[in-house]
Design an enzyme around this catalytic site. Structure first.
Site, short mmCIF file in Angstrom:
data_model
loop_
_atom_site.label_atom_id
_atom_site.label_comp_id
_atom_site.label_asym_id
_atom_site.label_seq_id
_atom_site.Cartn_x
_atom_site.Cartn_y
_atom_site.Cartn_z
N HIS A 41 0.88 -1.19 0.00
CA HIS A 41 0.00 0.00 0.00
C HIS A 41 0.90 1.23 0.00
O HIS A 41 1.29 1.74 1.04
CB HIS A 41 -0.90 -0.03 1.24
CG HIS A 41 -1.91 1.07 1.30
ND1 HIS A 41 -3.10 0.95 2.00
CD2 HIS A 41 -1.94 2.31 0.76
CE1 HIS A 41 -3.79 2.07 1.89
NE2 HIS A 41 -3.09 2.91 1.15
N HIS A 74 1.42 4.86 -2.39
CA HIS A 74 1.09 5.77 -3.48
C HIS A 74 2.38 6.45 -3.94
O HIS A 74 2.98 7.21 -3.18
CB HIS A 74 0.08 6.81 -3.02
CG HIS A 74 -1.20 6.23 -2.51
ND1 HIS A 74 -2.28 5.99 -3.34
CD2 HIS A 74 -1.56 5.82 -1.27
CE1 HIS A 74 -3.26 5.45 -2.62
NE2 HIS A 74 -2.85 5.34 -1.36
N HIS A 131 -9.47 1.09 -1.32
CA HIS A 131 -9.44 1.72 0.00
C HIS A 131 -10.85 1.63 0.60
O HIS A 131 -11.83 2.01 -0.05
CB HIS A 131 -9.05 3.19 -0.12
CG HIS A 131 -7.61 3.42 -0.40
ND1 HIS A 131 -6.92 2.77 -1.41
CD2 HIS A 131 -6.70 4.26 0.18
CE1 HIS A 131 -5.66 3.19 -1.42
NE2 HIS A 131 -5.51 4.10 -0.47
N GLU A 138 -11.20 3.30 6.20
CA GLU A 138 -10.19 4.21 6.77
C GLU A 138 -10.95 5.32 7.49
O GLU A 138 -11.10 5.30 8.70
CB GLU A 138 -9.29 4.77 5.68
CG GLU A 138 -8.26 5.76 6.20
CD GLU A 138 -7.55 6.53 5.10
OE1 GLU A 138 -6.51 7.15 5.41
OE2 GLU A 138 -8.01 6.55 3.95
N ASP A 176 1.92 3.99 2.86
CA ASP A 176 0.88 4.84 2.29
C ASP A 176 1.47 6.01 1.49
O ASP A 176 1.75 5.86 0.31
CB ASP A 176 -0.06 5.32 3.40
CG ASP A 176 -1.42 5.76 2.89
OD1 ASP A 176 -1.67 5.66 1.68
OD2 ASP A 176 -2.24 6.19 3.72
N ASP A 177 1.62 7.16 2.12
CA ASP A 177 2.19 8.36 1.49
C ASP A 177 3.33 8.85 2.38
O ASP A 177 3.19 9.85 3.10
CB ASP A 177 1.13 9.45 1.33
CG ASP A 177 -0.01 9.03 0.43
OD1 ASP A 177 0.15 9.12 -0.80
OD2 ASP A 177 -1.05 8.60 0.96
#
Length: 337
Positions: free
Chosen positions: A14, A16, A194, A197, A275-276
């Site tokens: 996961h 990005h 997603h 969340e 994630d980011d």
């Protein structure tokens, strides 16, 4: 334990790629492309990486993406991330990219995917990091826009392993994208989304039943529905959990409140991801170290988190066995408490 974590083989599911845009690279690309940024310095940009919810993060995220113009830019972005993977002992990564973020700015789809894909192939050759590429649809846009993006992707199906669904979860339920996910599966693509969340547990159920996902990205709100938790454990549906992201976006107030180990102890196939990371405070090692500091997992639990990720990865049998063997060898060498 810190040394154990840094040496631990890892798999990331996961991530990005646009969310790995560090301020220093943002400034480098802005200068290369003649773009004026709304920040006076790299430190000013770092200070701007503050937000109070998912939408305020996305506003900054999309603004930063404006510096990505050429195939070289997308290559450099991806290569920078892969070097982080090498430093963090990431053996395999499955990255998301958001073509609609770029095509909306007039960047050609081919430019985006070519730069990313060539970096991934070079990463496998030079760094020994295997990878898969997953194209995400922006859920705040229409399903018609997703169909258009899928059409642009068709010449590149050999480069894509799957499709995903990201961006603002609230107000954009999985049902909105049922038809385009059906078409993507008919083209042979895996599906992920997603869900759970900032949105309710029902989004997780719908992602599974309507979009037929192979993995749920995030999924931590499953605890709203105890029966769903049991079903996730029984089916071993993977949840790609992102601890530091969850704290930064206030899904949990403190890492000590995070439920990942509770879910692991209930038998769910939970995994750790970043994630980011440029925006949320760290890459894979940082996420594992934050969990260790707050929740004191055992070595066996940390290894199980990687084992879950290997099982959840979109890999052929031989490649999966190789990753398991690498993890087993590590456990034999370093697993004694």
């Amino acid at each position: 334990m810190e040394d154990f974590i840094r040496r631990l083989p890892k798999v990331e599911l996961h991530l990005h790629i646009e969310g790995t845009l560090e301020p220093d690279l943002m400034f480098e690309l802005a200068e290369r492309n003649g773009i004026t940024l709304p920040y006076a310095s790299i430190e000013d940009a770092r200070d701007a990486y503050h937000f109070h919810n998912l939408q305020s993060f996305l506003d900054i995220y999309y603004q930063g993406a404006n510096v990505l113009i050429t195939e070289r830019d997308f290559f450099d972005l991806t290569w920078s991330y892969l070097l982080r993977c090498k430093a963090d002992n990431v053996m395999h990564t499955e990255i998301f990219f958001d073509p609609q973020t770029h095509t909306a700015r007039g960047i050609d789809f081919d430019t985006v995917i070519n730069g990313i894909y060539h970096a991934l192939r070079q990463g496998e050759k030079e760094l020994g990091i295997s990878s898969q590429l997953i194209m995400c649809f922006l859920r705040h846009l229409s399903e018609e826009a997703a169909f258009d993006t899928l059409e642009h992707a068709k010449p590149h199906l050999h480069r894509l392993k799957g499709i995903g669904l990201d961006s603002s979860e609230l107000g954009h339920p999985p049902a909105k994208f049922t038809r385009v996910f059906n078409e993507a599966r008919a083209l042979g693509l895996k599906t992920v989304a997603h869900a759970g969340e900032e949105g309710p547990a029902s989004n997780i159920r719908d992602a599974i039943s309507l979009l037929h996902v192979s993995r749920v990205d995030h999924g931590v709100q499953c605890v709203q529905d105890p029966e769903l938790v049991k079903e996730l454990a029984d089916t071993q549906m993977p949840l790609t959990v992102c601890p530091l992201s969850n704290i930064k976006l206030r899904v949990f107030d403190r890492m000590e409140d995070h439920n990942i180990l509770d879910l692991l102890n209930k038998g769910l196939c939970v995994t750790v991801n970043s994630d980011d990371p440029a925006f949320f405070g760290g890459y894979m090692n940082d996420n594992f170290l934050a969990l260790n500091q707050a929740l004191s997992p055992s070595k066996a639990q940390l290894v199980q988190l990687t084992r879950n990720a290997i099982n959840a990865a979109f890999l052929e049998k031989d490649a999966r066995q190789t990753l398991h063997q690498n993890l087993d060898d590590f456990w034999v060498a370093h697993g004694i408490d």
